[in-house]
Write an enzyme that holds these catalytic residues in place. Structure first.
Site, PDB file in Angstrom:
ATOM      1  N   ASP A 142       0.841  -1.296  -0.095  1.00 58.21           N
ATOM      2  CA  ASP A 142       0.121   0.112   0.043  1.00 58.21           C
ATOM      3  C   ASP A 142       0.925   1.470  -0.138  1.00 58.21           C
ATOM      4  O   ASP A 142       2.211   1.195   0.266  1.00 58.21           O
ATOM      5  CB  ASP A 142      -0.866  -0.200   1.009  1.00 58.21           C
ATOM      6  CG  ASP A 142      -2.316   0.748   1.158  1.00 58.21           C
ATOM      7  OD1 ASP A 142      -2.252   1.603  -0.033  1.00 58.21           O
ATOM      8  OD2 ASP A 142      -3.222   0.828   1.883  1.00 58.21           O
ATOM      9  N   ASP A 164     -10.705   2.028  -2.893  1.00 60.08           N
ATOM     10  CA  ASP A 164     -11.448   1.680  -1.660  1.00 60.08           C
ATOM     11  C   ASP A 164     -12.922   1.747  -1.633  1.00 60.08           C
ATOM     12  O   ASP A 164     -13.275   1.214  -0.518  1.00 60.08           O
ATOM     13  CB  ASP A 164     -10.762   2.800  -0.683  1.00 60.08           C
ATOM     14  CG  ASP A 164      -9.323   2.393  -0.247  1.00 60.08           C
ATOM     15  OD1 ASP A 164      -8.722   1.229  -0.340  1.00 60.08           O
ATOM     16  OD2 ASP A 164      -8.722   3.513   0.276  1.00 60.08           O
TER      17      ASP A 164
END
Length: 759
Positions: A463, A525
């Site tokens: 990430d 997301d």
């Protein structure tokens, strides 16, 4: 006159050498056979613009070129701009030689397996600089990949202000510029503008490829759509600041350049040093954007992602993030994993919060020691327990970041990207490690080699949760990217069996550069099914389903608070790499049983969903509907999803038209059945109930458990021609009555249809 013709299966790219030694671009588009060079070359006996000199009456302003520079009459956006030691920025590169070369070595991510590599060397006699243009030809995928290498053969240092990767000059001014823009949670929204007088710029200044403006650009003719018409596709194998700049000059010719963003770019090049541009991807279709997408998809799947992951099925995963966030312990994780195993999920992923004092996002990035309060036995004991449940194990990491509240920052504050004497910008309570420094690269390689070796780990989610800032010189961003690529190369090479998934606040770094190391990317997301339809539809225009990570999450959705049917959430996620991101232990037995059936279905058709040929086939006259289809290579089977974002009262007949089938093959078709909660009718249940039932009462809940509705069934047999051109009229949606022939199709409803070759 010297000419180069680069042919793919359906396209030709043709270059010619002018009398002045410049490289004239003659044609890019449909494949040409035997052609007369005189028909394609520009004829300017009396050029109206500036000419090179009395011996070369050529106006570079109106000549389609392979690359443009400033200062010699070409006033279009330049592909190359260099400042020499005497502050001169004028350059004029002329042809020297060409060669075919199959050796590909680079510090940058690279495509591989080209059928042909052509290098054309040019030089600027005044500065002593050499510019080599590189063309990689991928015949079967109809793709040309361009790049260039600038070498300083002079005795003085120079500063490179522009070294873009490719240029495309076209004798037309009728193109529509399609870009893919957005922000967190709404990545790759499609926007279109006419490419005409003036300048259009699609770029990122965020330090990464960004969710603001993806590097993908599509140029389409006015009459082009998914199914028909001419279009060009451009992309860049790079993850940093990028720019695509387009204009139409005063003579009605389109001019596009793309590569590293020249904004604030200043790269010093010492004598003997070289600077290589990222590889730029170029493709053309005269059969619509679906065909253009197929070119991109095949290039990525066969010539870009790590070779060990080519055509290799990806596992169905459960991610712990939305189930637990930072609040977990080993027992809670094992309980979630047990349920995941029972429904057939294959991979358990432990997300953020397993290291340092990471109980929120305010600390500990950089301190990659296991939090033994949460995991007393470390990653190894947890991994062993997960594997005992017949699941693979994966973890989340964010290697490029550092928290000011961390032992690493206290020990090495100079490792963070900051400007001495200035307060740095913050994002998510974190700073960025300076990967331009070799000692930082070495630290990350060493640290994560130990972590990935500490337990049986089959998956890593890599990430990155903020943009870059406080970059203190014009070469810093590019040097950061080179450092990142070195770290990725070392770790992915050392752990070839680990499935790495790239992530950056969702889809903030969804680009070809990352795909060269990690074969899939967390798309967004935002896991809301309605939003995901738009995000995945746009993403598919340049990236294959095998790269698009898609999860089924809880409702109300954590990003939009929307309620979407479980089956719709699943069916949208099917068109990508299926995962689940919710607390399975809080679901009803009915929902768990549905998920078990979903997992079985996806496993049966996994190869088709991940590696089949993908088509967008939405009806053009009904904007509230989205149709997707995947078809096997041999066209023996296909799957179509029909999605409705909003219901219309008393709607017109809905028709699905599959695409990609064999016209002469006979197919059996049917929709995938599933149960429907009678609760969707709310108070309407009283129209058929002998007693009054109050919505959400105990009696209402009991009836919902006892009386389960089933989807309508559509089935039949027809040849591919009839199915594709005649279509299938679907059963009537509920308009006030209901029986087994009624299609219950409210907001956010969807159906999956299967097409199989008749035996």
């Amino acid at each position: 006159m010297k000419t180069w013709k680069l042919d793919t299966k359906h396209t030709s790219y043709i270059i010619s050498l002018t009398d002045s030694g410049h490289l004239e671009h003659l044609h890019y588009g449909i494949r040409l056979g035997n052609f007369d060079l005189g028909l394609l070359r520009e004829k300017m006996p009396y050029p109206t613009g500036l000419v090179l000199d009395e011996y070369n009456p050529v106006s570079l302003e109106d000549l389609p070129l392979e690359f443009s520079t400033y200062g010699k009459g070409d006033i279009r956006e330049a592909m190359v701009e260099i400042e020499t030691f005497d502050k001169n920025r004028v350059s004029d590169f002329r042809y020297v030689e060409d060669r075919e070369n199959s050796v590909e070595t680079s510090l940058l991510p690279s495509s591989y397996g080209a059928n042909k590599v052509l290098e054309i060397e040019t030089t600027d006699m005044h500065s002593g600089l050499t510019l080599t243009l590189v063309y990689r030809v991928f015949e079967e995928t109809d793709v040309i990949v361009r790049s260039c290498i600038l070498k300083n053969d002079s005795d003085e240092p120079v500063i490179v202000h522009r070294l873009l990767s490719a240029q495309l000059d076209l004798n037309r001014n009728d193109l529509i510029w399609r870009s893919f823009d957005g922000h967190w949670g709404r990545e790759r929204e499609v926007h279109e503008k006419a490419l005409n007088a003036g300048i259009l710029i699609n770029d990122s200044k965020t330090g990464i490829s960004s969710n603001r403006h993806n590097p993908l650009i599509i140029l389409r003719a006015v009459n082009c759509d998914d199914q028909i018409g001419e279009c060009y596709g451009l992309n860049l194998i790079y993850s940093g600041n990028h720019a695509t700049i387009g204009e139409v000059n005063a003579y009605g010719k389109s001019h596009i350049v793309w590569g590293i963003n020249p904004h604030s770019f200043a790269y010093p090049l010492l004598p003997g040093e070289s600077l290589e541009s990222p590889q730029a991807v170029l493709t053309y279709s005269n059969q619509g954007i679906n065909e253009l997408s197929r070119h991109f998809h095949e290039l990525i799947n066969q010539h870009l992602i790590p070779q060990q992951w080519q055509n290799k099925p990806r596992p169905i995963l459960i991610n712990s993030w939305e189930a637990t966030y930072f609040n977990f312990n080993e027992a809670k994780l094992i309980k979630l994993a047990q349920t995941a195993s029972e429904v057939g999920i294959e991979l358990f992923v432990l997300d953020d919060g397993w290291f340092g004092r990471r109980n929120n996002d305010a600390s500990s990035l950089g301190d990659w020691d296991v939090n033994t309060k949460k995991l007393p036995g470390g990653l190894k004991r947890l991994s062993d327990k997960i594997h005992a449940l017949d699941l693979q194990f994966g973890i989340w990491v964010e290697p490029e970041m550092i928290s000011p509240d961390s032992d690493l920052f206290r020990a090495h504050p100079h490792w963070a990207i900051t400007i001495p004497g200035r307060i740095p910008s913050m994002g998510r309570n974190q700073l960025v490690l300076d990967l331009a420094l070799s000692e930082v690269q070495d630290y990350l390689i060493s640290t994560f080699t130990k972590i990935f070796s500490s337990a049986q780990i089959e998956y890593v989610k890599w990430d990155m949760n903020r943009n870059l800032s406080d970059l203190y010189d014009g070469s810093h961003n590019h040097r950061y990217m080179l450092g990142l690529y070195r770290v990725l190369h070392e770790l992915t090479s050392h752990f070839p069996k680990i499935l790495f998934e790239s992530c950056a606040s969702g889809g903030n770094r969804f680009d070809l550069g990352m795909l060269a190391y990690m074969p899939q990317i967390w798309t967004s997301d935002n896991t809301d099914a309605l939003c995901r339809v738009a995000i995945q539809d746009a993403t598919s225009q340049g990236y294959p389903l095998s790269t698009i990570s898609a999860h089924v999450s809880a409702v109300p959705n954590h990003q939009t608070q929307r309620l979407s049917p479980l089956e719709t959430r699943f069916q949208v996620a099917c068109f990508g790499l299926l995962g689940y991101e919710l607390n399975l232990n809080e679901l009803s037995s009915e929902s768990l049983n549905s998920i078990k059936q979903q997992v079985l279905f996806y496993k049966e058709y996994r190869n088709l969903f991940q590696f089949g040929t993908f088509y967008r086939c939405s009806p053009s006259n009904q904007l509230n509907l989205t149709d997707w289809m995947v078809v096997s290579d041999d066209k023996s089977q296909g799957i179509l999803m029909h999605f409705q974002d909003r219901a219309i009262a008393n709607p017109t007949t809905q028709i699905i038209r599959p695409v990609g089938l064999n016209e002469e093959t006979t197919y059996d078709f049917s929709n995938r059945p599933f149960d429907i909660d009678i609760g969707v009718f709310g108070d309407l249940i009283n129209m058929v109930s002998p007693i009054r039932i109050k919505p959400d009462s105990l009696l209402h809940k009991a009836v919902r458990k006892m009386k389960v509705l089933h989807t309508e069934m559509e089935h039949g047999t027809a040849d591919g021609r009839s199915l594709m051109y005649g279509g299938i009229k679907l059963k009537q949606s509920n308009v006030g009555g209901f029986n087994d022939e009624t299609r219950i199709f409210p907001d956010g409803a969807s159906r999956i249809f299967l097409f199989k070759k008749s035996e």
